[in-house]
Design a protein around this motif. Structure first.
Motif, PDB file in Angstrom:
ATOM      1  N   ASP D 316     -39.609  19.352  10.284  1.00  0.00           N
ATOM      2  CA  ASP D 316     -40.628  20.214  10.883  1.00  0.00           C
ATOM      3  C   ASP D 316     -40.815  21.506  10.089  1.00  0.00           C
ATOM      4  OD1 ASP D 316     -38.218  21.314  11.498  1.00  0.00           O
ATOM      5  OD2 ASP D 316     -38.694  21.806  13.577  1.00  0.00           O
ATOM      6  N   LYS D 317     -40.188  21.569   8.921  1.00  0.00           N
ATOM      7  CA  LYS D 317     -40.356  22.747   8.071  1.00  0.00           C
ATOM      8  C   LYS D 317     -40.842  22.310   6.695  1.00  0.00           C
ATOM      9  CE  LYS D 317     -36.955  25.704  10.220  1.00  0.00           C
ATOM     10  NZ  LYS D 317     -35.671  25.369  10.760  1.00  0.00           N
ATOM     11  N   ALA D 318     -41.541  23.215   6.026  1.00  0.00           N
ATOM     12  CA  ALA D 318     -42.022  22.892   4.688  1.00  0.00           C
ATOM     13  C   ALA D 318     -40.874  23.015   3.686  1.00  0.00           C
ATOM     14  CB  ALA D 318     -43.153  23.829   4.307  1.00  0.00           C
ATOM     15  N   GLU D 319     -40.896  22.145   2.688  1.00  0.00           N
ATOM     16  CA  GLU D 319     -39.902  22.231   1.616  1.00  0.00           C
ATOM     17  C   GLU D 319     -40.308  23.346   0.655  1.00  0.00           C
ATOM     18  OE1 GLU D 319     -37.205  20.216   0.838  1.00  0.00           O
ATOM     19  OE2 GLU D 319     -36.892  20.698  -1.280  1.00  0.00           O
ATOM     20  N   ARG D 320     -41.595  23.423   0.385  1.00  0.00           N
ATOM     21  CA  ARG D 320     -42.083  24.430  -0.546  1.00  0.00           C
ATOM     22  C   ARG D 320     -43.566  24.638  -0.294  1.00  0.00           C
ATOM     23  NH1 ARG D 320     -42.808  28.185  -3.634  1.00  0.00           N
ATOM     24  NH2 ARG D 320     -42.797  28.190  -5.899  1.00  0.00           N
ATOM     25  N   VAL D 321     -43.963  25.881  -0.216  1.00  0.00           N
ATOM     26  CA  VAL D 321     -45.385  26.217  -0.162  1.00  0.00           C
ATOM     27  C   VAL D 321     -45.644  27.192  -1.291  1.00  0.00           C
ATOM     28  CG1 VAL D 321     -47.255  27.225   1.181  1.00  0.00           C
ATOM     29  CG2 VAL D 321     -45.477  25.941   2.337  1.00  0.00           C
ATOM     30  N   LYS D 322     -46.514  26.804  -2.189  1.00  0.00           N
ATOM     31  CA  LYS D 322     -46.832  27.671  -3.332  1.00  0.00           C
ATOM     32  C   LYS D 322     -48.273  28.129  -3.174  1.00  0.00           C
ATOM     33  CE  LYS D 322     -47.496  29.109  -7.560  1.00  0.00           C
ATOM     34  NZ  LYS D 322     -46.896  30.333  -8.050  1.00  0.00           N
ATOM     35  N   VAL D 323     -48.482  29.407  -3.263  1.00  0.00           N
ATOM     36  CA  VAL D 323     -49.819  29.970  -3.101  1.00  0.00           C
ATOM     37  C   VAL D 323     -50.209  30.697  -4.380  1.00  0.00           C
ATOM     38  CG1 VAL D 323     -51.284  31.399  -1.656  1.00  0.00           C
ATOM     39  CG2 VAL D 323     -49.250  30.364  -0.687  1.00  0.00           C
ATOM     40  N   ARG D 324     -51.343  30.316  -4.931  1.00  0.00           N
ATOM     41  CA  ARG D 324     -51.857  31.047  -6.099  1.00  0.00           C
ATOM     42  C   ARG D 324     -53.203  31.631  -5.676  1.00  0.00           C
ATOM     43  NH1 ARG D 324     -55.123  29.593  -9.971  1.00  0.00           N
ATOM     44  NH2 ARG D 324     -56.457  30.039  -8.221  1.00  0.00           N
ATOM     45  N   THR D 325     -53.258  32.952  -5.638  1.00  0.00           N
ATOM     46  CA  THR D 325     -54.471  33.577  -5.131  1.00  0.00           C
ATOM     47  C   THR D 325     -55.420  33.939  -6.265  1.00  0.00           C
ATOM     48  OG1 THR D 325     -53.351  35.685  -5.230  1.00  0.00           O
ATOM     49  CG2 THR D 325     -53.330  34.548  -3.123  1.00  0.00           C
ATOM     50  N   PRO D 326     -56.723  34.054  -5.952  1.00  0.00           N
ATOM     51  CA  PRO D 326     -57.698  34.331  -7.012  1.00  0.00           C
ATOM     52  C   PRO D 326     -57.506  35.672  -7.708  1.00  0.00           C
ATOM     53  CG  PRO D 326     -58.740  34.326  -4.827  1.00  0.00           C
ATOM     54  CD  PRO D 326     -57.375  33.787  -4.652  1.00  0.00           C
ATOM     55  N   THR D 327     -57.026  36.673  -6.979  1.00  0.00           N
ATOM     56  CA  THR D 327     -56.859  37.985  -7.607  1.00  0.00           C
ATOM     57  C   THR D 327     -55.944  37.907  -8.818  1.00  0.00           C
ATOM     58  OG1 THR D 327     -57.122  39.015  -5.455  1.00  0.00           O
ATOM     59  CG2 THR D 327     -56.189  40.366  -7.178  1.00  0.00           C
ATOM     60  N   LEU D 328     -54.926  37.070  -8.696  1.00  0.00           N
ATOM     61  CA  LEU D 328     -53.977  36.914  -9.789  1.00  0.00           C
ATOM     62  C   LEU D 328     -54.672  36.455 -11.059  1.00  0.00           C
ATOM     63  CD1 LEU D 328     -51.136  36.724 -10.865  1.00  0.00           C
ATOM     64  CD2 LEU D 328     -50.926  34.527  -9.771  1.00  0.00           C
ATOM     65  N   CYS D 329     -55.607  35.524 -10.905  1.00  0.00           N
ATOM     66  CA  CYS D 329     -56.341  35.025 -12.067  1.00  0.00           C
ATOM     67  C   CYS D 329     -57.249  36.093 -12.643  1.00  0.00           C
ATOM     68  CB  CYS D 329     -57.208  33.839 -11.666  1.00  0.00           C
ATOM     69  SG  CYS D 329     -56.290  32.362 -11.421  1.00  0.00           S
ATOM     70  N   ASN D 330     -57.760  36.969 -11.793  1.00  0.00           N
ATOM     71  CA  ASN D 330     -58.800  37.889 -12.241  1.00  0.00           C
ATOM     72  C   ASN D 330     -58.288  39.244 -12.702  1.00  0.00           C
ATOM     73  OD1 ASN D 330     -60.790  36.040 -11.785  1.00  0.00           O
ATOM     74  ND2 ASN D 330     -61.355  36.832  -9.779  1.00  0.00           N
ATOM     75  N   LEU D 331     -57.147  39.650 -12.179  1.00  0.00           N
ATOM     76  CA  LEU D 331     -56.706  41.016 -12.449  1.00  0.00           C
ATOM     77  C   LEU D 331     -56.228  41.200 -13.890  1.00  0.00           C
ATOM     78  CD1 LEU D 331     -56.605  43.595 -10.862  1.00  0.00           C
ATOM     79  CD2 LEU D 331     -54.230  43.126 -10.323  1.00  0.00           C
ATOM     80  N   ALA D 332     -55.440  40.249 -14.359  1.00  0.00           N
ATOM     81  CA  ALA D 332     -54.889  40.383 -15.707  1.00  0.00           C
ATOM     82  C   ALA D 332     -55.985  40.433 -16.780  1.00  0.00           C
ATOM     83  CB  ALA D 332     -53.908  39.257 -15.976  1.00  0.00           C
ATOM     84  N   PRO D 333     -57.010  39.559 -16.706  1.00  0.00           N
ATOM     85  CA  PRO D 333     -58.090  39.681 -17.695  1.00  0.00           C
ATOM     86  C   PRO D 333     -58.777  41.038 -17.651  1.00  0.00           C
ATOM     87  CG  PRO D 333     -58.247  37.585 -16.566  1.00  0.00           C
ATOM     88  CD  PRO D 333     -57.162  38.347 -15.890  1.00  0.00           C
ATOM     89  N   MET D 334     -58.900  41.600 -16.456  1.00  0.00           N
ATOM     90  CA  MET D 334     -59.560  42.897 -16.346  1.00  0.00           C
ATOM     91  C   MET D 334     -58.748  43.990 -17.029  1.00  0.00           C
ATOM     92  SD  MET D 334     -62.444  42.765 -15.162  1.00  0.00           S
ATOM     93  CE  MET D 334     -63.210  41.182 -14.939  1.00  0.00           C
TER      94      MET D 334
END
Lengths: 149, 155, 141, 393
Positions: D316-334
């Motif tokens: 009843d529990k998750a083994e792994r939840v990985k979240v990649r948010t859009p800001t992460l993709c956009n901030l570094a290029p900026m």
């Protein structure tokens, strides 16, 4: 030819195992030392973009699995690499995809995977006073105060 | 002698009146999800217009009377929260907005979360909600000012 | 912006009703579905504790005084509640409701944020049991 | 003296930033020669916490990754977990999910417009757009009972149904907002002050955008066709298709107009859903335990692609939840793009990607180690400021 078939063709030389876990997804298991070559092949063919790197800790099998997710439209290609849990280390792909830097640093800090050749290996997002050698996303990391009492 | 006392009293009342009728606030997010922050921002926009009560959200802690805190305190933000609190001139008040700031909310027990705001600095008024409506935030600020007025904030 | 457009805008704004709501003086009707303070009515409660199990913030406790006689007391911690209404969703007997009028919950004293629901003498019993126990408040903060 | 570089630290508490982030710009004169960002002030460790809470508790935890795009986070999570569990979600529930997601996009884009205008010093537009945003907030509050964290999604469906009276309120709100959006679109391309701050600033070419891995409106402003609602329709987007909005210029102005034009698409989709809402149940049966497996769930958040990787181990529990948010993709290029711009452009450039640190900080921080620099603390800068003004007096 769908994008996934194309990817399968590109990676055929390095693939140890190929699986289709769901529609629109392809998992390719490769050896750790083949990562840079496989990534270069994908990049040269302009196959999608790197969407993220996931680490999976499996203490039972003594492995840390590293997943490189590439997305192209609706398709997701995952390169799966198994590393030994003792002193895991993998080569950086920043020379091919500079944007991977952040993902690699996250991997290093959260799982203790040494990313060899990553341009900036400094302390990442954990607080400045975080203890060295403690990796929060490993399964044996115990939270001080667990949610479930 | 009597005149001096009277004068002092008058001064104190005047100071309390001034301080409770135009308090300036500074907002610090110590690791919140942004929900409370946009609601605080919404209170200064035309619909709610917090400036009706003389409350102004401004940038510097050195000019602030009220510290509006949101979010559970993360390890990295703890030092900053303390420093901002220390930079504020007395008398100062702290308003903890949102469930996370009061107890940690859903983030109780997360490894990078120190916990509630009052574990770090003293809090004068709590506004529960996830996030509280802008009206509820205004209600919290008004209750805080009422309390300050009753107690007197001359010093 | 052209000056003519701007002037038109200014004139229109003058004729518009004021968009500021004079909140404490004037009040908008509370939305029907608004999720405010949780209210428990234990008449039909069977003590299944489904509400407690899936609460993401450990905000509710169900104190069983006598399971056979269905004597339960609910202790609700407003200061932990995230107002998600999962407990309302879980309750099969409709014992739980989120008030749409009671949402101005600000208080200076945290003790106002712990609420007991149930029959009066049951609450007394639960309170004295809590006071007697050496166990501290579970996981505060 | 190029060796004496000037470093300007900004944040984590700063009037222009509503969220905690710490930036450092090294400047030569007014020109930025290096930019670094240190986040982590809002890092809470959500991914780990998901492993210790059950599937339902995690839902509300993930909702609180970000208060602005809370619904889209839960949608991504629900879609993934439902796929893993093999749960059929009724079409009505999926349509309501999409409806709320589009309303959320409207609120997020209007919010962003206000913040961007504020950074540009155009506070009238900030107040205008936030005043009008209240319309959509009211709609969301009426529909779900909360203005920000709607908690409308549950595993297997949605909590709240839609009736005709509510549909009518939404229609009215959307009509009003559409008229206002035309006005804003007119305004941002004609107002000389705003145009000066946006046209030709922070230009990203199509090649760069692809190479740097931009997502969302920032990518679409550079003519990169990345929109998951179109490429891989999830939930009910196959029933209610969306048109992709593209711009070619790639500068800040394009990013503004992509977002505003997307609003019209959102209004259209909202109206179609209200007219053709499928009938039936709004909830499917969800088991307590989810069978073993892994899934990838991708959705289009207001800021771009949101990527979830969920692994279940049959409990009843998750083994792994990985979240990649859009800001992460956009901030570094900026941060890369910042180099060469005027220091005064920085707030606008940052606002252009619509950074959401609470989304981001859950997992990541970017910092380019720059050695041999004269680092100034906030205190030193303050003292310097005082000294300068003393001299002036």
């Amino acid at each position: 030819m769908t994008a996934l078939e194309q990817a399968q063709g590109l990676l055929a030389a390095w693939a140890q195992e190929t699986r289709t876990p769901e529609a629109g997804r392809l998992d390719v298991v490769i050896a750790p030392e083949k990562l840079v070559a496989a990534t270069t092949a994908l990049f040269d063919a302009r196959w999608g973009y790197l969407a993220g790197i996931t680490g999976l800790d499996a203490p039972k099998s003594g492995q840390i699995e590293v997943l490189y997710h590439f997305c192209a439209g609706a398709y997701v290609l995952t390169l799966r690499i198994a590393l030994a849990r003792e002193k895991p280390s993998i080569a950086s792909i920043c020379s091919v995809i500079p944007a991977a830097s952040m993902f690699e640093r996250e991997l290093a800090e959260m799982f203790g995977v040494a990313v060899v050749g990553t341009p900036d290996p400094s302390r990442l997002f954990l607080p400045d006073d975080w203890q060295d050698g403690v990796y929060p996303l490993r399964k044996d990391f115990a939270e001080e105060a667990s949610h479930a009492e | 002698m009597r005149l001096e006392e009277l004068w002092e009293q008058l001064e104190a009342r005047l100071a309390t009146w001034g301080r409770t009728h135009s308090p300036w606030a500074v907002h610090f997010n110590s690791g919140s999800c942004n929900g409370c922050d946009i609601e605080i921002l919404a209170t200064i926009t035309p619909r709610y217009d917090l400036e009706r009560f003389g409350v102004k959200i401004q940038g510097s802690p050195r000019h602030a009377d009220i510290l509006v805190c949101t979010g559970p305190v993360t390890r990295q933000a703890r030092e900053r929260l303390l420093r901002i609190y220390e930079q504020m001139p007395s008398p100062k008040f702290v308003l903890a907005v949102g469930t996370c700031a009061i107890s940690g909310g859903v983030f109780q027990g997360c490894y990078n979360v120190v916990g509630r705001v009052d574990a770090v600095i003293p809090v004068d008024m709590y506004v529960p909600g996830c996030p509280p409506r802008p009206e509820a935030i205004i209600d919290g600020i008004l209750k805080l000012l009422e309390k300050a007025q009753a107690e007197g904030v001359a010093t | 912006m052209k000056i003519t457009t701007m002037l038109g805008d200014v004139l229109r704004s003058l004729l518009r009703p004021n968009s500021t709501q004079q909140y404490p003086a004037e009040r908008q009707p509370d939305p029907e579905r608004l999720r405010g303070k949780l209210v428990w009515n234990g008449e039909k409660c069977t003590g299944c504790a489904l509400c407690v199990k899936e609460c993401p913030a450990l905000a509710i406790e169900l104190i069983t005084l006598d399971k056979a006689a269905k004597r339960f007391v609910m202790r609700y911690h407003i200061y932990r509640c995230t107002f998600c209404a999962q407990c309302v969703e879980n309750c099969r007997f409709g014992c739980l409701q989120m008030s749409n009028t009671d949402w101005e919950l600000a208080a200076a004293d945290k003790s106002a944020f712990t609420v007991y629901y149930g029959k009066e003498h049951d609450i007394e019993m639960a309170r004295s049991a809590q006071a007697a126990s050496t166990k501290p408040e579970p996981a505060e903060g | 003296m190029p060796s004496e570089r000037f470093v300007i630290p900004i944040g984590p508490q700063h009037p222009a930033l509503k969220e905690p982030g710490h930036f450092e710009f090294s400047v030569e004169g007014e020109r930025v020669t290096g930019a670094t960002v240190r986040l982590g002030y809002a890092h809470r460790g959500i991914e780990k916490a998901c492993e210790e809470r059950n599937w339902v508790q995690s839902l509300y935890l993930l909702e609180r990754i970000c208060g602005i795009c809370s619904h889209i986070h839960t949608t991504a999570y629900c879609l993934g977990v439902e796929r893993l569990a093999g749960v059929e979600v009724p079409p009505r529930a999926q349509a309501i999910r999409v409806l709320i997601a589009e309303l959320e996009r409207v609120h997020s884009h209007l919010l962003w417009l206000g913040v961007a205008a504020h950074e540009a010093g155009f506070d009238t537009l900030f107040m205008y757009s936030w005043r009008d945003r209240e319309t959509v907030m009211d709609v969301l509050e009426g529909l779900t009972g909360n203005r920000v964290n709607y908690s409308a999604n549950v595993l297997g469906g949605v909590k709240y149904d839609l009736d005709e009276a509510r549909a009518e309120t939404i229609r009215k709100g959307v009509d009003y907002l559409e008229a206002r959006t035309y006005y804003y679109l007119e305004l941002v391309v004609h107002d000389p002050v705003f145009v000066q701050r946006t046209r030709g600033i922070g230009t990203v070419t199509r090649e760069q955008a692809e190479w740097l891995g931009l997502v969302g409106p920032a990518a679409r402003a550079s003519n990169v066709a990345r929109d998951l609602r179109v490429e891989s329709p999830y939930a009910a987007y196959d029933l209610f298709p969306v048109q992709m909005v593209l711009e070619t210029a790639g500068d800040l102005e394009a990013r503004v107009s992509v977002r505003l034009k997307e609003l019209f698409e959102s209004y259209r989709v909202i109206r179609t859903i209200l007219d053709k809402l499928p009938t039936g149940e709004i909830k499917g049966r969800m088991p307590k335990k989810v069978r073993e497996g892994e899934t990838v769930s991708r959705v289009e958040a207001p800021r771009g692609e949101l990527f979830y990787f969920i692994k279940s181990n049959g409990t009843d529990k998750a083994e792994r939840v990985k979240v990649r948010t859009p800001t992460l993709c956009n901030l570094a290029p900026m941060m890369t793009l910042a180099i060469g711009h005027q220091l005064a452009d920085m707030p606008m450039l940052l606002a252009g990607v619509d950074p959401c640190f609470s989304c981001n900080d859950r997992s990541i921080v970017v910092r380019n180690a720059q050695e041999a620099e004269t680092r100034w603390t906030w205190e030193q800068l303050r003292r310097y400021g005082i000294e300068v003004y003393k001299c002036k007096r």
